[in-house]
Design an enzyme around this catalytic site. Structure first.
Site, short mmCIF file in Angstrom:
data_model
loop_
_atom_site.label_atom_id
_atom_site.label_comp_id
_atom_site.label_asym_id
_atom_site.label_seq_id
_atom_site.Cartn_x
_atom_site.Cartn_y
_atom_site.Cartn_z
CG HIS A 361 -2.17 0.78 1.02
ND1 HIS A 361 -3.09 0.50 0.03
CD2 HIS A 361 -2.65 1.87 1.67
CE1 HIS A 361 -4.07 1.38 0.10
NE2 HIS A 361 -3.83 2.21 1.07
CD GLU A 602 -10.02 -6.76 -6.35
OE1 GLU A 602 -8.91 -6.21 -6.25
OE2 GLU A 602 -11.05 -6.32 -5.80
CG ASP A 626 -5.35 -7.70 -4.77
OD1 ASP A 626 -4.34 -8.13 -4.19
OD2 ASP A 626 -6.11 -6.87 -4.27
CB CYS A 673 -8.37 0.82 -11.35
SG CYS A 673 -9.13 -0.56 -10.47
#
Length: 754
Positions: A361, A602, A626, A673
């Protein structure tokens, strides 16, 4: 043997230098195996020779002098073949080479095993014996296991030794490998961020105000003594006199005649109090941990507790505001999103995190902020970098300490080139993203903070393909109320209106745990995350959707996206809750249309059910980060397997193409995305596959726009057809690099600097 292994590794871990570590290895392994000789040969940095680096049983005078090339002699053979060599009579082997000065002419039996760290042969571990015999399977297995255990320790010790030598000598150039986190080059000064009261994470630095540091240390000692006396008094009636006497022992450890004296001595030498305490306490903790007696060994816990208490008070009393250099490189064991908020943005030049990968992240946020970042630098002795000048190569995932002038010049040239490229790309801001043959590709952005808004609009974003709603949740100490959420979402929608804003419902779990809603799992990425959490807690989901719908009143640019959908039943359940929320909002008198609803693809099951999912929603959006992780079974936060994470893997590209075809078959729009969308190489392939929208961090948008404006859809499709025949990610990447170069985009390709 397991206990012996553990003890040797523990001792080696406690060594302060590489030489000390090697000395422990040869001494302890020789005793453990009952052999007459144990030696270690280490590979030179350039890989040309294996140097005789430590021994017990051979001529110590030859340490650092004798060496062999790969394939030369028995040691070179072990290194070259990367497998053990077990001989009853060494001289009979065709590759045997006699070194008269080593003193090994009396030894016949030979067992050598390679020392390998992350596929890199660091050296060879050898035992020898005069007796003509072949070492048995158990002995060979022990030495192989020992080598595997010690490989990471030796790799780390080599890097640490190089850094330590810089404090004594002029500073040897040192290159430490990690994984790319965010692209770019940063040249700056290290500021080490250490967690609260962690003795092992305290940066080492020197200070001028020794008197002030002594005062702070003695003050912290006094506070801890008060704490211990208070605990002893509270428990006085419940403990026996013998147990109560333990508290006197703890107080004695802190006396000036014991550990306290050692800390004071280091402070007087110029160490800051926290660093001096850390150094002394760790030495004593390791000393106790090495003891054979279980009672004494357990005292290591007490020593660590005392040190941690003192450190906590030292940190609390250190009220001096942190000074950040103009070009600050933030360094830490595991940087977090909150770490980025501790430093003024105009002074943040780069980030280095010992743990994590290019898809964790904090790396994603760094890319959004345009901050060069290296993740997973596991061999980085980060506590010793405070105030050191260094270079971050975020393109190739390397950290350079004390780079020589010619290397530093090359990095400075790349920085200048990047600045020139950025200025050149600014002219594209108001230009549409249209290929040479007229195909229009909308470019959207991924956001999570209000700070992203201005950067996104400055780079010409046409919409938001992913608004991470979990970010406001992560920055709070409790769940935000429905009204608080409405205000946050309204700000985003207004800032981009009339451009569309795609809000992903709460996606926690995996590497995003809320401090007030902890999720403890052995395998979090295959556990309770995304839509699974919010469907199990409909009160959270309903509140969030209601806030989104209310925020959209009068604007009409909201899109809702559901994360981690793995089955049609999950989607049906989520859709029912969304429609229920919409009915409730209308009943309250809030006039707002039902927004477009989409699904994130994902997980592999969603790829195979893409058509069924597309029938029920308005759009699909691939989360390629992912999806890549799950398809390749590679934890995207694990630096150890980072080199196996390939977004251009043929299986990933095949899945992406399948999703695009499924969406087209149902007449629905499909976007992406994930980070692949922000890579010029990946963007060309996604264009060819028929994706209707690419969403990326704002920093990547100008490069992607330039890349797509320089190609035609016909060329892109021909390229896609060609690369889909390749079976290796490396071959695909190489072909895409050639394609960019052929179209005048050589400056988008960054090769490593030596």
């Amino acid at each position: 043997m397991l206990e012996v292994l553990r003890q040797i590794v523990q001792e080696v871990n406690s060594a302060s230098t590489l030489e000390e570590a090697l000395g422990i290895i040869v001494s302890r392994v020789r005793v453990a195996m009952g052999t007459e000789v144990c030696s270690v040969y280490l590979r030179e940095e350039d890989g040309s020779r294996f140097v005789f680096s430590a021994t017990e049983g051979l001529n110590q005078d030859q340490v650092g002098i004798a060496s062999l090339a790969p394939g030369e002699g028995l040691v070179g053979t072990v290194a070259e073949r990367e497998e053990p060599l077990n001989l009853e009579n060494a001289e009979n082997h065709p590759n045997f080479r006699f070194f008269p000065d080593l003193g090994e002419e009396h030894f016949n039996a030979f067992l050598g095993v390679p020392i390998i760290h992350q596929r890199d042969v660091l050296g060879v571990l050898v035992v020898q014996q005069a007796e003509h015999r072949r070492f048995d399977e158990g002995e060979e297995a022990f030495l192989v296991t020992m080598s595997a255990q010690l490989a990471a320790v030796i790799a780390h010790a080599r890097v640490t030794g190089a850094v330590d030598s810089d404090e004594v000598a002029a500073g040897a150039p040192t290159k430490i490998s990690g994984v790319p986190g965010a692209p770019g080059i940063a040249i700056g000064t290290a500021v080490v961020i250490s967690p609260i009261a962690d003795l092992y994470a305290v940066p080492q630095k020197f200070v001028d105000d020794r008197r002030g540091e002594l005062k702070a240390f003695r003050g912290a000692l006094g506070r801890v003594r008060e704490d211990i006396r208070g605990v002893a008094d509270n428990l006085g009636g419940e403990l026996s006199p013998e147990d109560h006497a333990l508290f006197d022992v703890y107080l004695g450890i802190l006396d000036d005649s014991s550990i306290g004296r050692e800390v004071v001595s280091l402070i007087k030498e110029g160490h800051w109090a926290q660093g001096a305490l850390s150094k002394v306490m760790i030495e004593h903790i390791r000393h106790f941990e090495r003891m054979e007696h279980s009672y004494l060994k357990e005292r290591a816990v007490d020593v660590k507790d005392l040190g941690t208490r003192v450190l906590a008070y030292l940190q609390a009393s250190d009220k001096e505001e942190q000074v950040f250099p103009e070009q600050t490189v933030l360094v830490g064991e595991e940087l977090t999103a909150s770490s980025l908020g501790e430093i003024p943005r105009d002074r943040l030049a780069g980030l280095i995190s010992v743990r994590g990968s290019g898809n964790s992240h904090v790396a994603i946020l760094a890319r959004a902020m345009g901050v060069p970042t290296v993740m997973g630098a596991v061999d980085l002795p980060y506590t010793k970098l405070q105030g050191r000048n260094l270079v971050i190569d975020g393109y190739n995932g390397t950290v350079h300490l004390n780079p020589p002038p010619e290397v530093l010049s090359r990095f400075e040239a790349i920085v200048d080139s990047d600045r020139e490229l950025s200025r050149d790309l600014e002219s594209l801001r108001d230009q549409p993203c249209v290929t040479e043959d007229g195909h229009r590709m909308p470019l959207w952005v991924n956001t999570g903070l209000m700070a992203d808004v201005s950067r996104s609009l400055e780079h010409g974003a046409e919409g938001v393909g992913l608004y991470r709603t979990e970010v406001p949740f992560l920055l709070r100490e409790r769940f935000p109320s429905e009204e608080e959420q409405r205000q946050i979402y309204r700000s985003q929608l207004e800032a981009f209106a009339p451009r569309p804003v795609t809000m992903r419902t709460l996606d926690i779990g995996g590497d995003k745990a809320l401090p007030y809603f902890p999720i403890e799992e052995d395998n979090p990425f295959l556990g309770w995350r995304g839509i699974r959490v919010t469907l199990d807690h409909p009160e959270i989901f309903l509140s969030q959707v209601r806030a989104m719908l209310k925020a959209n009143a009068g604007l009409g640019n909201l899109r809702i996206m559901l994360p981690m959908i793995s089955s049609v039943s999950e989607l049906d359940e989520a859709l029912e809750l969304i429609h229920r929320s919409h009915r409730e909002i209308l009943q309250e008198g809030v006039e707002t249309p039902l927004p477009r609803i989409g699904v994130m693809v994902e997980v592999p099951s969603a790829v195979y059910q893409a058509r069924a999912l597309a029938r029920r929603v308005d759009f699909l959006s691939v989360g390629s980060n992912d999806l890549t992780q799950y398809l390749l079974a590679v934890d995207r936060n694990n630096a150890r397997v980072a080199d196996l994470y390939h977004s251009l893997h043929p299986a990933v590209l095949g899945a992406l193409q399948q999703v695009a075809e499924a969406a087209r078959a149902e007449g629905k729009k499909v976007g992406i995305c994930g980070e692949l969308a922000g890579d010029p190489e990946g963007a060309v392939l996604l264009l060819a596959m028929g994706y209707d929208m690419l969403s990326m961090n704002a920093t990547s948008l100008p490069k992607v726009k330039r890349a797509l404006r320089n190609v035609s859809l016909v060329e892109a499709r021909a390229l896609l057809e060609e690369v889909m025949q390749h079976e290796y990610p490396g071959a695909i990447h190489a072909r895409l690099e050639r394609f960019l170069a052929e179209h005048g985009m050589e400056n988008f390709i960054h090769n490593p600097v030596a």
